[in-house]
Design a protein around this motif. Sequence first.
Motif, PDB file in Angstrom:
ATOM      1  N   GLY A  64       7.721   0.456  -0.655  1.00  0.00           N
ATOM      2  CA  GLY A  64       8.344   1.694  -1.119  1.00  0.00           C
ATOM      3  C   GLY A  64       7.730   2.954  -0.534  1.00  0.00           C
ATOM      4  O   GLY A  64       6.616   2.928  -0.002  1.00  0.00           O
ATOM      5  N   PRO A  65       8.474   4.067  -0.670  1.00  0.00           N
ATOM      6  CA  PRO A  65       8.066   5.309  -0.012  1.00  0.00           C
ATOM      7  C   PRO A  65       6.804   5.945  -0.601  1.00  0.00           C
ATOM      8  O   PRO A  65       6.121   6.712   0.083  1.00  0.00           O
ATOM      9  CB  PRO A  65       9.278   6.236  -0.209  1.00  0.00           C
ATOM     10  CG  PRO A  65      10.021   5.651  -1.361  1.00  0.00           C
ATOM     11  CD  PRO A  65       9.775   4.175  -1.335  1.00  0.00           C
ATOM     12  N   ASP A  66       6.474   5.633  -1.847  1.00  0.00           N
ATOM     13  CA  ASP A  66       5.249   6.205  -2.429  1.00  0.00           C
ATOM     14  C   ASP A  66       3.987   5.650  -1.800  1.00  0.00           C
ATOM     15  O   ASP A  66       2.922   6.258  -1.877  1.00  0.00           O
ATOM     16  CB  ASP A  66       5.188   5.889  -3.936  1.00  0.00           C
ATOM     17  CG  ASP A  66       5.937   6.918  -4.740  1.00  0.00           C
ATOM     18  OD1 ASP A  66       6.483   7.857  -4.127  1.00  0.00           O
ATOM     19  OD2 ASP A  66       5.968   6.772  -5.978  1.00  0.00           O
ATOM     20  N   ARG A  67       4.100   4.478  -1.205  1.00  0.00           N
ATOM     21  CA  ARG A  67       2.896   3.862  -0.643  1.00  0.00           C
ATOM     22  C   ARG A  67       2.933   3.824   0.877  1.00  0.00           C
ATOM     23  O   ARG A  67       1.977   3.358   1.502  1.00  0.00           O
ATOM     24  CB  ARG A  67       2.717   2.451  -1.226  1.00  0.00           C
ATOM     25  CG  ARG A  67       2.632   2.516  -2.758  1.00  0.00           C
ATOM     26  CD  ARG A  67       2.262   1.192  -3.351  1.00  0.00           C
ATOM     27  NE  ARG A  67       0.895   0.833  -3.013  1.00  0.00           N
ATOM     28  CZ  ARG A  67       0.415  -0.406  -3.130  1.00  0.00           C
ATOM     29  NH1 ARG A  67       1.210  -1.388  -3.535  1.00  0.00           N
ATOM     30  NH2 ARG A  67      -0.840  -0.657  -2.823  1.00  0.00           N
ATOM     31  N   VAL A  68       4.029   4.286   1.425  1.00  0.00           N
ATOM     32  CA  VAL A  68       4.153   4.399   2.886  1.00  0.00           C
ATOM     33  C   VAL A  68       4.670   5.808   3.136  1.00  0.00           C
ATOM     34  O   VAL A  68       5.865   6.075   3.084  1.00  0.00           O
ATOM     35  CB  VAL A  68       5.109   3.333   3.456  1.00  0.00           C
ATOM     36  CG1 VAL A  68       5.171   3.437   4.984  1.00  0.00           C
ATOM     37  CG2 VAL A  68       4.673   1.924   3.039  1.00  0.00           C
ATOM     38  N   LEU A  69       3.746   6.718   3.377  1.00  0.00           N
ATOM     39  CA  LEU A  69       4.040   8.142   3.316  1.00  0.00           C
ATOM     40  C   LEU A  69       4.151   8.716   4.726  1.00  0.00           C
ATOM     41  O   LEU A  69       3.173   8.706   5.474  1.00  0.00           O
ATOM     42  CB  LEU A  69       2.876   8.806   2.569  1.00  0.00           C
ATOM     43  CG  LEU A  69       3.078  10.139   1.887  1.00  0.00           C
ATOM     44  CD1 LEU A  69       4.168  10.049   0.837  1.00  0.00           C
ATOM     45  CD2 LEU A  69       1.756  10.571   1.247  1.00  0.00           C
ATOM     46  N   ASP A  70       5.345   9.198   5.052  1.00  0.00           N
ATOM     47  CA  ASP A  70       5.505   9.884   6.337  1.00  0.00           C
ATOM     48  C   ASP A  70       5.001  11.314   6.205  1.00  0.00           C
ATOM     49  O   ASP A  70       5.352  12.010   5.248  1.00  0.00           O
ATOM     50  CB  ASP A  70       6.983   9.912   6.732  1.00  0.00           C
ATOM     51  CG  ASP A  70       7.336   8.844   7.759  1.00  0.00           C
ATOM     52  OD1 ASP A  70       6.398   8.254   8.348  1.00  0.00           O
ATOM     53  OD2 ASP A  70       8.527   8.609   7.976  1.00  0.00           O
ATOM     54  N   THR A  71       4.215  11.738   7.157  1.00  0.00           N
ATOM     55  CA  THR A  71       3.643  13.089   7.090  1.00  0.00           C
ATOM     56  C   THR A  71       4.262  13.980   8.158  1.00  0.00           C
ATOM     57  O   THR A  71       4.673  13.496   9.218  1.00  0.00           O
ATOM     58  CB  THR A  71       2.132  13.046   7.358  1.00  0.00           C
ATOM     59  OG1 THR A  71       1.932  12.456   8.640  1.00  0.00           O
ATOM     60  CG2 THR A  71       1.412  12.245   6.308  1.00  0.00           C
ATOM     61  N   PRO A  72       4.302  15.286   7.891  1.00  0.00           N
ATOM     62  CA  PRO A  72       4.620  16.227   8.971  1.00  0.00           C
ATOM     63  C   PRO A  72       3.508  16.177  10.029  1.00  0.00           C
ATOM     64  O   PRO A  72       2.459  15.561   9.806  1.00  0.00           O
ATOM     65  CB  PRO A  72       4.626  17.593   8.279  1.00  0.00           C
ATOM     66  CG  PRO A  72       4.596  17.313   6.813  1.00  0.00           C
ATOM     67  CD  PRO A  72       3.994  15.958   6.639  1.00  0.00           C
ATOM     68  N   LEU A  73       3.730  16.862  11.140  1.00  0.00           N
ATOM     69  CA  LEU A  73       2.726  16.871  12.217  1.00  0.00           C
ATOM     70  C   LEU A  73       1.617  17.852  11.847  1.00  0.00           C
ATOM     71  O   LEU A  73       1.493  18.925  12.410  1.00  0.00           O
ATOM     72  CB  LEU A  73       3.377  17.263  13.546  1.00  0.00           C
ATOM     73  CG  LEU A  73       4.620  16.438  13.945  1.00  0.00           C
ATOM     74  CD1 LEU A  73       5.034  16.771  15.364  1.00  0.00           C
ATOM     75  CD2 LEU A  73       4.371  14.950  13.802  1.00  0.00           C
ATOM     76  N   SER A  74       0.844  17.464  10.870  1.00  0.00           N
ATOM     77  CA  SER A  74      -0.242  18.303  10.335  1.00  0.00           C
ATOM     78  C   SER A  74      -1.483  17.439  10.198  1.00  0.00           C
ATOM     79  O   SER A  74      -1.956  17.165   9.099  1.00  0.00           O
ATOM     80  CB  SER A  74       0.156  18.865   8.968  1.00  0.00           C
ATOM     81  OG  SER A  74       1.328  19.638   9.052  1.00  0.00           O
ATOM     82  N   GLU A  75      -2.008  17.012  11.344  1.00  0.00           N
ATOM     83  CA  GLU A  75      -3.064  15.996  11.319  1.00  0.00           C
ATOM     84  C   GLU A  75      -4.291  16.452  10.534  1.00  0.00           C
ATOM     85  O   GLU A  75      -4.902  15.684   9.794  1.00  0.00           O
ATOM     86  CB  GLU A  75      -3.481  15.621  12.748  1.00  0.00           C
ATOM     87  CG  GLU A  75      -2.412  14.865  13.536  1.00  0.00           C
ATOM     88  CD  GLU A  75      -1.390  15.789  14.186  1.00  0.00           C
ATOM     89  OE1 GLU A  75      -1.580  17.029  14.134  1.00  0.00           O
ATOM     90  OE2 GLU A  75      -0.398  15.288  14.752  1.00  0.00           O
ATOM     91  N   GLN A  76      -4.658  17.725  10.720  1.00  0.00           N
ATOM     92  CA  GLN A  76      -5.889  18.178  10.057  1.00  0.00           C
ATOM     93  C   GLN A  76      -5.709  18.166   8.543  1.00  0.00           C
ATOM     94  O   GLN A  76      -6.581  17.696   7.808  1.00  0.00           O
ATOM     95  CB  GLN A  76      -6.269  19.555  10.568  1.00  0.00           C
ATOM     96  CG  GLN A  76      -6.563  19.520  12.064  1.00  0.00           C
ATOM     97  CD  GLN A  76      -7.098  20.828  12.591  1.00  0.00           C
ATOM     98  OE1 GLN A  76      -6.740  21.898  12.110  1.00  0.00           O
ATOM     99  NE2 GLN A  76      -7.954  20.756  13.576  1.00  0.00           N
ATOM    100  N   ALA A  77      -4.598  18.682   8.081  1.00  0.00           N
ATOM    101  CA  ALA A  77      -4.392  18.726   6.627  1.00  0.00           C
ATOM    102  C   ALA A  77      -4.213  17.331   6.052  1.00  0.00           C
ATOM    103  O   ALA A  77      -4.760  17.020   4.998  1.00  0.00           O
ATOM    104  CB  ALA A  77      -3.192  19.610   6.286  1.00  0.00           C
TER     105      ALA A  77
END
Lengths: 324, 313
Positions: free
Chosen positions: A47-60
């Motif tokens: 599920g999406p809560d445990r596989v989290l797509d992130t924006p291109l914000s590597e540092q944050a």
Amino acid sequence: MPKLSYLKAMNRALADSLDRDQSVFLLGEDIRVAASNLTAGLLTRFGPDRVLDTPLSEQAFTNFATGAALAGMRPVIEFQIPSLLFLVFEQIANQAHKFSLMTGGQCRVPVTYVVTGSGSRTGWAGQHSDHPYTLLAHVGVKTVVPAAPTDAYGLLVSAIRDDDPVVFFAPSAALGVREDVDFTTLAPVPVGVGRVARSGDDVTVVAIGHLVHDALSVADELAGHGISVEVFDPRTVYPLDLDGLAASVAKTRRLVVIDDSNRTSGFAAEILAVAAERFTLDAPPRRVTRPDGAVLPFALALDRAIQPDRDQLVAAINAVLEDR
Amino acid sequence: MSTADLYRTVRLIRRFEERAIEFVRSGEIVGGIHPYVGQEAIAAGVCAALTPDDVITSTHRGHGHVLARGVDPRQLLAELMGRESGLNKGRGGSMHAADFSLGILGANAIVGAAASIATGAAWAHRRQGRDTVAVTFFGDGAMNEGMLLEALNLAALWRVPVIFVCENNGYATTMPVESAVAGSITGRAEAFGIPAYIVDGQDPETVLEATTAAVERARAGEGPTFMECMTYRFDAHHTFEHRARLDYRSADQVAFGRSRDPVVIQGARLPDDERAAVDAEIEAVLDAAAGFALGSAHPDPAEALKYLYAVMP
């Protein structure tokens, strides 16, 4: 026996870890569609809560993982490009790594950073082809670079269970390696323990990551010439398995290191320093590395010219055996 | 939180810092400190709006935040003096005070770094079904750190219960905010769809009121809030300035900035005798803290790397 590829072994390690421990979750860029194929099938299963797509914000999102870890989670971040580690070096080396000591042991930061496809990716040029495991080792972050699928499985499971930050390098050139595996025997591999990948008597070749396979090929080839090569795969760059290395070198008394780091202050340099301090050798040791300050050029012939190769390894082995 | 409680907090921070500055001068604190003098109302007002389960992250100028959150002044002073009895067992010092038992996830010496840590912690708590909020303190200088802007984006996207508290004291070390921030600080937060408010950072009751609204919003699942608390740093950026005498603020400006003193503002809300009683109580607490810290053992050099790893093979 079924074949298990390195990448599939990592995928299985992630799935088993997610299944076993609710505090484990994955985050990274394009992991829901599994752009690197590392996370294939995991969105559907967990599920999406445990596989989290992130924006291109590597540092944050790297610090976000630290915060989640401080709150009791076990985040696993995938970086699909090795050079992204340069971008988040502060967040790993100066934040995640330092929290335990700076707080007097009040907290733990169990984050795993997975680099899927480290080193040359063939044709990806200067900014996508680094292999910076030595940098992480230098600052004291636990760093693993498995060579074989079973070790990729076992070390990824151990990295996720580890209470400290661990960086896991999956060399691009190893991702396709396949191994005959009885899946029921897959098990955690302890961080900090090397293995003898091939036993031999005349010379110890320390090889790391995908170069273990090159070293094994060279050992095969040289066996036909009466040279018995022992291949030692540290599996973990930091902390190094000094006892395992010492046992091998005590037997062979000759040492060559093949390492995909840049030469100055690289992993091979550390092994040779350890050898100078601790081992009795019958010949000066040799190392095969990338050149100093290497930037991988794009053209395939140039890309290959910069990386340590089998011919260089054969030459180094012959050099340490010259006076035999 | 009563009027007297808020006064006690701002006064405690003020006197703690003044005494710490003396200990820097006498050499008991090495490395110096970043005094929080003048900004006390923000820590006091914000932390008064929190419950024990909430978490905060702090900054290099962090003594006020952790005192307002309830750390033992004895342990904090011992930490500044690098003693084994300190909050961080002498391993963190002035810029890294942490007390996880009080939800203080550490003070961070890299400007803007803690905002994303707080965001991750708040996100994790919500995932764990906990009804907590996180507060992350930072200064106006942090508004130019890309990592902080990235954190605002993540928090807004994922409706994370985190409150961004920007303490705008007018200067990033010596760089005036007008020379450093294009546009406006609240405008940057609003660009991510985060409600942003300018708050009088010299009045603890105003800060408490604004934070209470932000906390309610976060607990209701409505996501992050941004507060720009207008304040003034009465003392140096860092105690090294006491000797370096950097020339970046005019005497007139400093006098004007000091004219709205949070300790005076909150103190004026108490009867004289009650205020005097609080003051005396605080001096006793700080006397005890000084005695405790000065009497505590230094860490053993053989244990310099203790705590580096949770586990090491």
